[in-house]
Design a protein around this motif. Structure first.
Motif, PDB file in Angstrom:
ATOM      1  N   LEU A 248      51.266  22.331  40.731  1.00  0.00           N
ATOM      2  CA  LEU A 248      50.084  21.879  40.009  1.00  0.00           C
ATOM      3  C   LEU A 248      48.818  22.510  40.563  1.00  0.00           C
ATOM      4  N   PHE A 249      48.722  22.619  41.873  1.00  0.00           N
ATOM      5  CA  PHE A 249      47.592  23.272  42.538  1.00  0.00           C
ATOM      6  C   PHE A 249      48.145  24.206  43.596  1.00  0.00           C
ATOM      7  N   THR A 250      47.620  25.394  43.664  1.00  0.00           N
ATOM      8  CA  THR A 250      48.007  26.313  44.727  1.00  0.00           C
ATOM      9  C   THR A 250      46.879  27.305  44.962  1.00  0.00           C
ATOM     10  N   VAL A 251      46.748  27.748  46.173  1.00  0.00           N
ATOM     11  CA  VAL A 251      45.712  28.713  46.540  1.00  0.00           C
ATOM     12  C   VAL A 251      46.350  29.783  47.413  1.00  0.00           C
ATOM     13  N   ASN A 252      46.113  31.039  47.061  1.00  0.00           N
ATOM     14  CA  ASN A 252      46.590  32.155  47.873  1.00  0.00           C
ATOM     15  C   ASN A 252      45.605  33.305  47.763  1.00  0.00           C
ATOM     16  N   SER A 253      46.002  34.468  48.273  1.00  0.00           N
ATOM     17  CA  SER A 253      45.070  35.596  48.302  1.00  0.00           C
ATOM     18  C   SER A 253      44.703  36.094  46.915  1.00  0.00           C
ATOM     19  N   GLN A 254      45.532  35.765  45.896  1.00  0.00           N
ATOM     20  CA  GLN A 254      45.268  36.239  44.539  1.00  0.00           C
ATOM     21  C   GLN A 254      44.498  35.230  43.685  1.00  0.00           C
ATOM     22  N   THR A 255      44.310  34.010  44.195  1.00  0.00           N
ATOM     23  CA  THR A 255      43.688  32.959  43.390  1.00  0.00           C
ATOM     24  C   THR A 255      42.280  33.337  42.946  1.00  0.00           C
ATOM     25  N   ALA A 256      41.536  33.994  43.819  1.00  0.00           N
ATOM     26  CA  ALA A 256      40.148  34.326  43.515  1.00  0.00           C
ATOM     27  C   ALA A 256      40.015  35.269  42.327  1.00  0.00           C
ATOM     28  N   TYR A 257      41.092  35.969  41.966  1.00  0.00           N
ATOM     29  CA  TYR A 257      41.037  36.887  40.837  1.00  0.00           C
ATOM     30  C   TYR A 257      41.117  36.160  39.491  1.00  0.00           C
ATOM     31  N   THR A 258      41.517  34.903  39.514  1.00  0.00           N
ATOM     32  CA  THR A 258      41.807  34.202  38.265  1.00  0.00           C
ATOM     33  C   THR A 258      40.567  34.037  37.399  1.00  0.00           C
ATOM     34  N   ILE A 259      39.430  33.648  37.992  1.00  0.00           N
ATOM     35  CA  ILE A 259      38.222  33.428  37.196  1.00  0.00           C
ATOM     36  C   ILE A 259      37.779  34.698  36.468  1.00  0.00           C
ATOM     37  N   PRO A 260      37.682  35.848  37.154  1.00  0.00           N
ATOM     38  CA  PRO A 260      37.341  37.069  36.406  1.00  0.00           C
ATOM     39  C   PRO A 260      38.356  37.402  35.322  1.00  0.00           C
ATOM     40  N   ILE A 261      39.655  37.186  35.604  1.00  0.00           N
ATOM     41  CA  ILE A 261      40.679  37.479  34.603  1.00  0.00           C
ATOM     42  C   ILE A 261      40.456  36.630  33.362  1.00  0.00           C
ATOM     43  N   LEU A 262      40.210  35.337  33.556  1.00  0.00           N
ATOM     44  CA  LEU A 262      40.002  34.442  32.425  1.00  0.00           C
ATOM     45  C   LEU A 262      38.698  34.746  31.702  1.00  0.00           C
ATOM     46  N   ALA A 263      37.664  35.080  32.466  1.00  0.00           N
ATOM     47  CA  ALA A 263      36.384  35.414  31.834  1.00  0.00           C
ATOM     48  C   ALA A 263      36.528  36.638  30.942  1.00  0.00           C
ATOM     49  N   PHE A 264      37.217  37.659  31.446  1.00  0.00           N
ATOM     50  CA  PHE A 264      37.401  38.874  30.668  1.00  0.00           C
ATOM     51  C   PHE A 264      38.278  38.619  29.442  1.00  0.00           C
ATOM     52  N   ALA A 265      39.167  37.613  29.526  1.00  0.00           N
ATOM     53  CA  ALA A 265      40.070  37.317  28.408  1.00  0.00           C
ATOM     54  C   ALA A 265      39.326  36.796  27.188  1.00  0.00           C
ATOM     55  N   PHE A 266      38.085  36.324  27.372  1.00  0.00           N
ATOM     56  CA  PHE A 266      37.320  35.781  26.248  1.00  0.00           C
ATOM     57  C   PHE A 266      36.158  36.692  25.833  1.00  0.00           C
ATOM     58  N   VAL A 267      36.151  37.937  26.312  1.00  0.00           N
ATOM     59  CA  VAL A 267      35.073  38.855  25.925  1.00  0.00           C
ATOM     60  C   VAL A 267      35.238  39.243  24.462  1.00  0.00           C
ATOM     61  N   CYS A 268      34.267  38.885  23.646  1.00  0.00           N
ATOM     62  CA  CYS A 268      34.266  39.276  22.230  1.00  0.00           C
ATOM     63  C   CYS A 268      32.840  39.467  21.754  1.00  0.00           C
ATOM     64  N   HIS A 269      31.895  39.388  22.671  1.00  0.00           N
ATOM     65  CA  HIS A 269      30.489  39.275  22.306  1.00  0.00           C
ATOM     66  C   HIS A 269      29.910  40.503  21.604  1.00  0.00           C
ATOM     67  N   PRO A 270      30.369  41.726  21.914  1.00  0.00           N
ATOM     68  CA  PRO A 270      29.865  42.854  21.127  1.00  0.00           C
ATOM     69  C   PRO A 270      30.226  42.753  19.648  1.00  0.00           C
ATOM     70  N   GLU A 271      31.328  42.061  19.331  1.00  0.00           N
ATOM     71  CA  GLU A 271      31.765  41.949  17.945  1.00  0.00           C
ATOM     72  C   GLU A 271      31.153  40.755  17.221  1.00  0.00           C
ATOM     73  N   VAL A 272      30.583  39.800  17.950  1.00  0.00           N
ATOM     74  CA  VAL A 272      30.107  38.561  17.329  1.00  0.00           C
ATOM     75  C   VAL A 272      29.030  38.826  16.281  1.00  0.00           C
ATOM     76  N   LEU A 273      27.985  39.550  16.657  1.00  0.00           N
ATOM     77  CA  LEU A 273      26.879  39.769  15.729  1.00  0.00           C
ATOM     78  C   LEU A 273      27.254  40.682  14.565  1.00  0.00           C
ATOM     79  N   PRO A 274      28.052  41.752  14.787  1.00  0.00           N
ATOM     80  CA  PRO A 274      28.511  42.519  13.621  1.00  0.00           C
ATOM     81  C   PRO A 274      29.334  41.679  12.647  1.00  0.00           C
ATOM     82  N   ILE A 275      30.205  40.813  13.161  1.00  0.00           N
ATOM     83  CA  ILE A 275      30.987  39.939  12.285  1.00  0.00           C
ATOM     84  C   ILE A 275      30.054  38.953  11.575  1.00  0.00           C
TER      85      ILE A 275
END
Length: 473
Positions: A248-275
């Motif tokens: 359920l909870f775990t922390v290791n040397s790779q945990t810190a990468y998760t936030i950038p990975i998730l943030a990048f997974a929702f990048v769509c902002h250049p397309e928002v205004l054209p759409i």
């Protein structure tokens, strides 16, 4: 994007009473009073609500979905869900800031927001960030085609190894895919026409998700020894249950990468205004609904993919989920079809990502010119040619992608929308120390923190060299 008419239209183009009224609706609290009506002067959209949802969902969804199960293994289920919910909400809020700024400026163009906020340097900065980020995204998609398509063809031909035929050469294949599929779609005059291909792309990813869920109940853990080509089988601690136990909870040397990975997974902002520009009966509330539905749909897909991928392999999941399945059984027909579906999905996403780059270049190079097919086709051809050169001649571009992602993604999601909001929304409407502007400023500050974190991780990877071997993309 086909916003070339943006500065050339007359004031009465594309206006109606509904648009004017709805553009004055507010999502954040502000002082009551008479406000100046926003009047859009760029384009009268004709794309349906459903097609706009497909296009924006396709813009959000990227190859990063293949790494979410690995991210969950490094955070635990509960922490991952908390982070995913937080990033999804922040992404929707970021889109709200962009739409609010667009209502004040009176035109739905990211570059024009930069121009209003900081003058010509702001316009150039926004265009450059969009261009660099989306070229990186296009290249990453074609890298997947280059590496995966030869293997899929090889498997369909029942070849056990690549014997050197031209149709198994990834460089030739990406050129063929670019010329036959990507370029014709990129020549569409309006992004709305890609709603059909975006819908098909999303269908392929839904098939991928269903397959991940199905495989959860068909792959044992620990794996049977007939599947002992999985490297982690030997690491199962004498067959104990700890390895196949969800954390359920775990922390290791790779945990810190998760936030950038998730943030990048929702990048769509250049397309928002054209759409937004091409949305039929476009209002801020209507476009916000498109964004909310798209973000929610991708949130569900991301969560289910990560959860069932993680619960299939637990501690043995690799940073690229499909690669993990392939190591169980390289000739599995379902896995083969899933890989083909993912290839189709990323290929059909490339034209959607190309449109904002062309729009940014048009804003910088031809800001007041009417639409010309020669320019429209020339920019598309040059961009695809450039991306093909990058994918063919750069052997390892992971660090470059990482550097681009660590700087452009936080800028597009957090920093630029936040500072644009503070600079563009009039102080008589919302004072500098009002809660909405303080929130926007804090939002931009959060993006700066993300940027510093991401760059720090990349530098640590460069310094430690081979000490971290995650594999995958």
């Amino acid at each position: 994007m086909e916003l070339q008419k943006m500065n050339g239209h007359s004031k009465d183009d594309g206006f109606d009473a509904v648009d004017n009224m709805a553009e004055n609706e507010e999502f954040l609290p502000h002082k009551s009073g008479v406000k100046k009506e926003s009047r859009f002067t760029d384009f009268e959209g004709k794309t349906s609500f459903g097609m706009s949802v497909f296009n924006l969902s396709n813009a959000i969804m990227g190859s990063g979905i293949l790494g979410l199960a690995f991210a969950m293994s490094n955070t635990g289920i509960v922490l991952f869900i908390i982070l995913l919910i937080s990033i999804a909400i922040l992404s929707a809020y970021s889109i709200h800031l962009l739409l609010k700024c667009a209502g004040v400026v009176g035109i739905r163009a990211y570059e024009q927001l930069g121009n209003r906020a900081f003058g010509p340097p702001g316009k150039v900065l926004a265009a450059c960030i969009i261009t660099v980020h989306n070229i990186g995204a296009m290249s990453s998609y074609l890298f997947i085609v280059k590496s995966e398509l030869p293997l899929v063809i090889q498997a369909f031909l029942s070849k056990h190894e690549n014997t050197g035929e031209w149709f198994l050469n990834g460089n030739y294949l990406i050129i063929i895919v670019s010329v036959c599929i990507i370029l014709p779609l990129a020549l569409m005059r309006q992004l709305g026409y890609l709603g059909y291909t975006s819908g098909f792309s999303l269908t392929c990813m839904v098939f991928f998700l269903i397959s991940v869920i199905y495989k959860k109940f068909n792959i044992p853990c620990p794996l049977d020894y007939e599947h002992d080509n999985m490297t982690f089988v030997d690491d199962v601690h004498n067959g104990t249950d700890d390895f196949c136990e969800a954390k359920l909870f775990t922390v290791n040397s790779q945990t810190a990468y998760t936030i950038p990975i998730l943030a990048f997974a929702f990048v769509c902002h250049p397309e928002v205004l054209p759409i937004y520009t091409e949305l039929k009966d476009a209002t801020k509330k209507r476009m916000q609904t498109v964004a909310n539905i798209s973000v929610l749909a991708m949130f569900v897909m991301y969560l289910l993919t990560a959860l069932f991928g993680y619960l299939t392999f637990y501690g043995g999941v690799e940073s690229e989920l499909l690669h993990t399945y392939s190591r169980v059984d390289a000739l599995d027909v379902l896995v083969l079809l899933v890989r083909l579906a993912v290839l189709v999905a990323v290929t059909l996403t490339v034209p959607v990502v190309l449109f904002p780059i062309r729009r940014a270049l048009l804003q910088i190079l031809f800001p007041d010119k009417p639409f010309r097919w020669v320019v429209h086709i020339g920019i598309a051809f040059c961009l695809i040619f450039l991306v093909n050169l990058l994918v063919i001649f750069v052997p390892s571009i992971r660090d470059i992608f990482g550097l681009i992602g660590a700087t452009s993604a936080p800028s597009l999601i957090f920093i630029l929308p936040g500072i644009f909001y503070v600079r563009i929304v009039p102080t008589e409407q919302e004072p500098l120390l009002s809660r909405p502007k303080i929130q926007a400023a804090c939002f931009a500050g959060l993006g700066f923190i993300f940027m510093v974190m991401s760059l720090s991780f990349i530098i640590i990877d460069w310094v430690t060299g081979e000490s971290r071997s995650g594999g995958g993309h």
